[in-house]
Design an enzyme around this catalytic site. Structure first.
Site, PDB file in Angstrom:
ATOM      1  N   GLU A 197       7.049  16.927 -13.984  1.00 20.84           N
ATOM      2  CA  GLU A 197       7.163  15.941 -15.041  1.00 20.84           C
ATOM      3  C   GLU A 197       5.968  14.994 -15.012  1.00 20.84           C
ATOM      4  O   GLU A 197       5.218  14.935 -14.044  1.00 20.84           O
ATOM      5  CB  GLU A 197       8.495  15.171 -14.945  1.00 20.84           C
ATOM      6  N   HIS A 207      10.273   0.792 -10.165  1.00 20.14           N
ATOM      7  CA  HIS A 207      11.448   1.563  -9.805  1.00 20.14           C
ATOM      8  C   HIS A 207      12.655   0.641  -9.925  1.00 20.14           C
ATOM      9  O   HIS A 207      12.784  -0.304  -9.162  1.00 20.14           O
ATOM     10  CB  HIS A 207      11.288   2.093  -8.379  1.00 20.14           C
ATOM     11  N   GLU A 227      18.922   5.971 -10.806  1.00 16.54           N
ATOM     12  CA  GLU A 227      17.541   5.494 -10.665  1.00 16.54           C
ATOM     13  C   GLU A 227      16.743   5.742 -11.941  1.00 16.54           C
ATOM     14  O   GLU A 227      16.828   6.821 -12.527  1.00 16.54           O
ATOM     15  CB  GLU A 227      16.854   6.206  -9.491  1.00 16.54           C
ATOM     16  N   ARG A 244      26.155   8.120  -3.498  1.00 14.53           N
ATOM     17  CA  ARG A 244      26.553   7.502  -2.220  1.00 14.53           C
ATOM     18  C   ARG A 244      26.262   6.020  -2.285  1.00 14.53           C
ATOM     19  O   ARG A 244      25.686   5.531  -3.238  1.00 14.53           O
ATOM     20  CB  ARG A 244      25.726   8.115  -1.094  1.00 14.53           C
ATOM     21  N   ARG A 285      13.473  -4.392   4.746  1.00 12.15           N
ATOM     22  CA  ARG A 285      13.860  -3.421   5.769  1.00 12.15           C
ATOM     23  C   ARG A 285      12.948  -3.573   6.980  1.00 12.15           C
ATOM     24  O   ARG A 285      11.729  -3.381   6.885  1.00 12.15           O
ATOM     25  CB  ARG A 285      13.738  -1.997   5.245  1.00 12.15           C
TER      26      ARG A 285
END
Lengths: 263, 450
Positions: free
Chosen positions: B200, B208, B275, B292, B338
């Site tokens: 793609e 994002h 997403e 999930r 994170r």
């Protein structure tokens, strides 16, 4: 050409096929989970009802894949049948010695990895267990020798089964070796309910001799002794759930200095 | 009726699931590999079962072992966390056939959405916009190359079975295509056992943005705001926030509705994430559905006040969703960093080993989800996440200040240990990030500046 080991809850072990220990370098592992009172695989292999052929095939295929995944080398031949449910793996006498794919490779993505069979594919004579007599360092629980996996601070944890998981197999003090569970599962002493147990305390066993069955999700995994010797303890009652690495049998190795005392 | 929950995971997420279970009065069962025998969740759980040796293939990915553990410890539900077996339809199916409640979407839904090509098809049918791309996998090199030429470069080649940032490759020029195609296919075959790829258009400067959704089995569902996860290194997220900054509210609302419509159309049940990529012209494109709980779910929890794990458990137990779109109020801004055992100076190489000094932040509106402690040994074989540092504030500027202050508190030290903390500070100090004019190329730019 090749020997065949047949394992089933009903059909006992074996037959004319020579013992795995005799079949060095070549063997067929033939698992035949015939529905029995203890294995009642209602959902997957619906005993009475007309089982959906597709789902049976899928289940069998998973098992086959899982067995492949756990062998320490790729089989030369894999046969999957569905009628009477047969999964057959065979190894060429001198197959290359490793999958060479790495843990992160397809093993990790195989849809249904199963725990390792109890013993290395028959014909690999070297015992997997730690060498007897290697002293465990202070603070290291006896039995962690040989696993190479745990930090020195490891202490036995409480567990649902009530006994500390010991992922290895040597007890330096007593000179005993242990046959341990290769997976979480149900430990059976005998090939089928009511049958004579594979071994009893006091029996002599050969390396590679089947001593028990571990049922892991309807798959009957043969448990074999790693070393020759005398059975001095059967560590759990028949049909008990055990965790990975738990001791199943204590064996006093044949020819070891220690005498078989305890039972 | 769910009374005992087996947590089929490790690390911080196992502990996070355990906390909610305990709050709800549910008994917990931890499963662990030999490497994790001293882990926090093993100590905290009501029961713990040793399911296998260190390699995940023989422990955390070992379906029969997990199922046997559930039987041994008399669990009636299984929470898979994220990663490992969480998106494995076979596992979900086996759980159900063994009489265990799987805390996640139905197996057949996961099966479809786990295949990116199938998922794209389904979402197009539900009216979601897609980037120009192949509708089916491209199995012949020449065909794939011709297709890439037709949509124009750069393109991205993605494994149909890929996910979590793995199995994808950007191609900037036509002459690089064939080689990248061959390599991506071979890699996908090796890693996922499925070599199918599709192609793609690639958007180099996109953001994002993902939508959290929650659906029960009676057809009720809500969308719970947008998380911006543009701060990524090689498709691995480092910083996430909600609401997605500098995007108009009506665009976000439209994306939320589209996400909900998309997953509802395939019979989705449970918590999930859709997403999207958002381009500079503020057009949005469907990317994938994650079936999930996400790593970054706490930011949504902080602005909505909803415990997503509690909702997952309630939905799995067959309860009706207690939240409606109208009753859902989102307040303030939340940010997650994170903290990984990775060395930003060495291209984020993992730094496993002993943690000798461990002080993690606390304070008002600061949440830390972590499983580490002084004396903990970071295993080399699992992922490198040490802690998720999450803050809330009434607005984004406040959240950035609070995060900077919280990061300053972190003390993690040990032989050879390096963490992402210094790099996270650079992100927070970056003008583009502060003004929300960054996109998914920010980390690469920061690394190039280094």
């Amino acid at each position: 050409m090749s020997t065949t080991t047949t394992v089933s809850r009903n059909g006992a072990v074996s037959a004319g096929a020579g013992h795995p220990a005799d079949g060095r370098g070549q063997s067929d592992l033939h698992l035949d989970p015939v529905p029995g009172p203890l294995s009642a695989p209602a959902s997957v292999l619906g005993a009475g009802q007309a089982a959906d052929l597709d789902s049976v095939l899928t289940a069998v295929r998973h098992n086959a894949l899982a067995l492949c995944a756990d062998a320490d080398r790729p089989p030369a031949r894999l046969r999957v049948a569905v009628g009477a449910i047969t999964v057959e793996l065979s190894w060429a006498p001198d197959a290359p010695a490793a999958w060479d794919l790495g843990e992160a490779g397809w093993l990790a993505t195989a849809r249904m990895p199963l725990p390792a069979p109890a013993a290395p594919p028959a014909g690999v004579p070297a015992p997997r267990t730690a060498v007897t007599g290697v002293p465990a360092g202070p603070g290291v629980p006896a039995g962690s020798v040989g696993t190479g996996a745990v930090g020195a601070t490891a202490d036995p944890r409480r567990s649902a089964a009530g006994s500390p998981p010991v992922p290895a197999a040597a007890d330096a003090e007593a000179g005993l070796t242990y046959v341990t569970a290769p997976s979480v599962g149900v430990f059976y002493h005998a090939p089928e309910p009511g049958a004579r147990p594979f071994v009893r305390v006091g029996d002599m066993v050969r390396a590679g001799q089947q001593v028990a069955i571990l049922e892991v999700m309807k798959l009957m995994i043969p448990i074999e002794a790693d070393t020759a010797g005398r059975v001095v303890e059967v560590c759990h009652p028949d049909a008990t759930s055990v965790e990975y690495g738990e001791r199943l049998f204590a064996i006093a190795p044949a020819g070891a200095a220690t005498t078989t005392s305890a039972a | 009726m769910v009374r005992t929950v087996l947590i089929a995971n490790r690390g911080e997420i196992a502990l996070r699931v355990l906390r909610t279970c305990r709050e709800l009065g549910l008994r917990t069962v931890a499963v662990y590999s030999t490497d994790d025998r001293d882990s926090a969740v093993v100590r905290q759980a009501d029961a713990a079962v040793h399911i296998g040796p260190g390699p995940a293939a023989r422990s955390y990915l070992n379906i029969p072992a997990v199922i046997e553990a559930a039987r041994l410890a008399k669990a009636d539900a299984v929470h898979p966390g994220y990663g490992f077996l969480s998106e494995n339809p076979d596992f979900a199916e086996v759980c159900e056939s063994e009489g265990l409640t799987f805390v996640g979407p139905p197996a057949h839904v996961m099966e479809k959405l786990g295949d990116k090509a199938v998922a794209r098809d389904l979402m197009v049918s539900a009216g979601l916009p897609l980037l120009p791309g192949s509708r089916t996998s491209l199995d012949r090199a020449e065909e794939a190359r011709a297709f890439a030429d037709s949509i124009g470069y750069p393109v991205i080649i993605k494994a149909a079975a890929g996910g979590g940032g793995r199995g994808m490759r950007v191609v900037s020029h036509a002459e690089e295509f064939l080689r990248a195609y061959t390599e991506t296919r071979a890699g996908a075959q090796a890693v996922f056992g499925d070599g199918r790829v599709y192609v793609e258009r690639y958007l180099p400067s996109a953001r994002h943005v993902e939508i959290q959704v929650l659906l029960d089995r009676y057809g009720n569902g809500v969308h719970m705001g947008a998380r911006d996860c543009s701060v990524q290194r090689r498709h691995q997220k480092l910083v996430e926030e909600t609401p997605a900054p500098a995007l108009p509210a009506d665009l976000l609302a439209e994306m939320g509705q589209a996400a909900l419509r998309g997953v509802a159309s395939v019979g989705y049940v449970g918590a999930g994430t859709v997403e999207f990529l958002v381009d500079p012209g503020r057009a949005y494109y469907f990317m994938e559905v994650n079936c999930r709980l996400q790593v970054e779910h706490p930011v949504t929890e902080l602005v909505t006040g909803v415990d997503l794990v509690a909702e997952q458990l309630a939905i799995a137990a067959g309860e009706k969703l207690g939240i409606t779109q109208d009753s859902l109020a989102m307040r303030g801004a939340a940010l997650e960093c994170r903290i990984n055992a990775e060395d930003p100076e060495r291209d984020f190489a993992p730094t496993p080993g002993l943690i000798e000094e461990c002080h993690l932040p606390a304070g008002p509106f600061v949440r830390v989800d972590s499983h580490v402690f002084a004396g903990y040994r970071v295993p080399a074989r699992y992922d490198s996440l040490l802690a998720k540092l999450v803050v809330w504030a009434p607005d984004r500027e406040g959240a950035l200040r609070r995060m900077r202050a919280a990061l300053a508190e972190v003390r993690l030290a040990g032989p050879g240990l390096a963490t992402t903390v210094p790099f996270l500070r650079r992100v927070l100090d970056d003008r583009r990030f502060q003004t929300a004019t960054h996109d998914a190329s920010l980390v690469a730019q920061l690394m190039a500046d280094q």
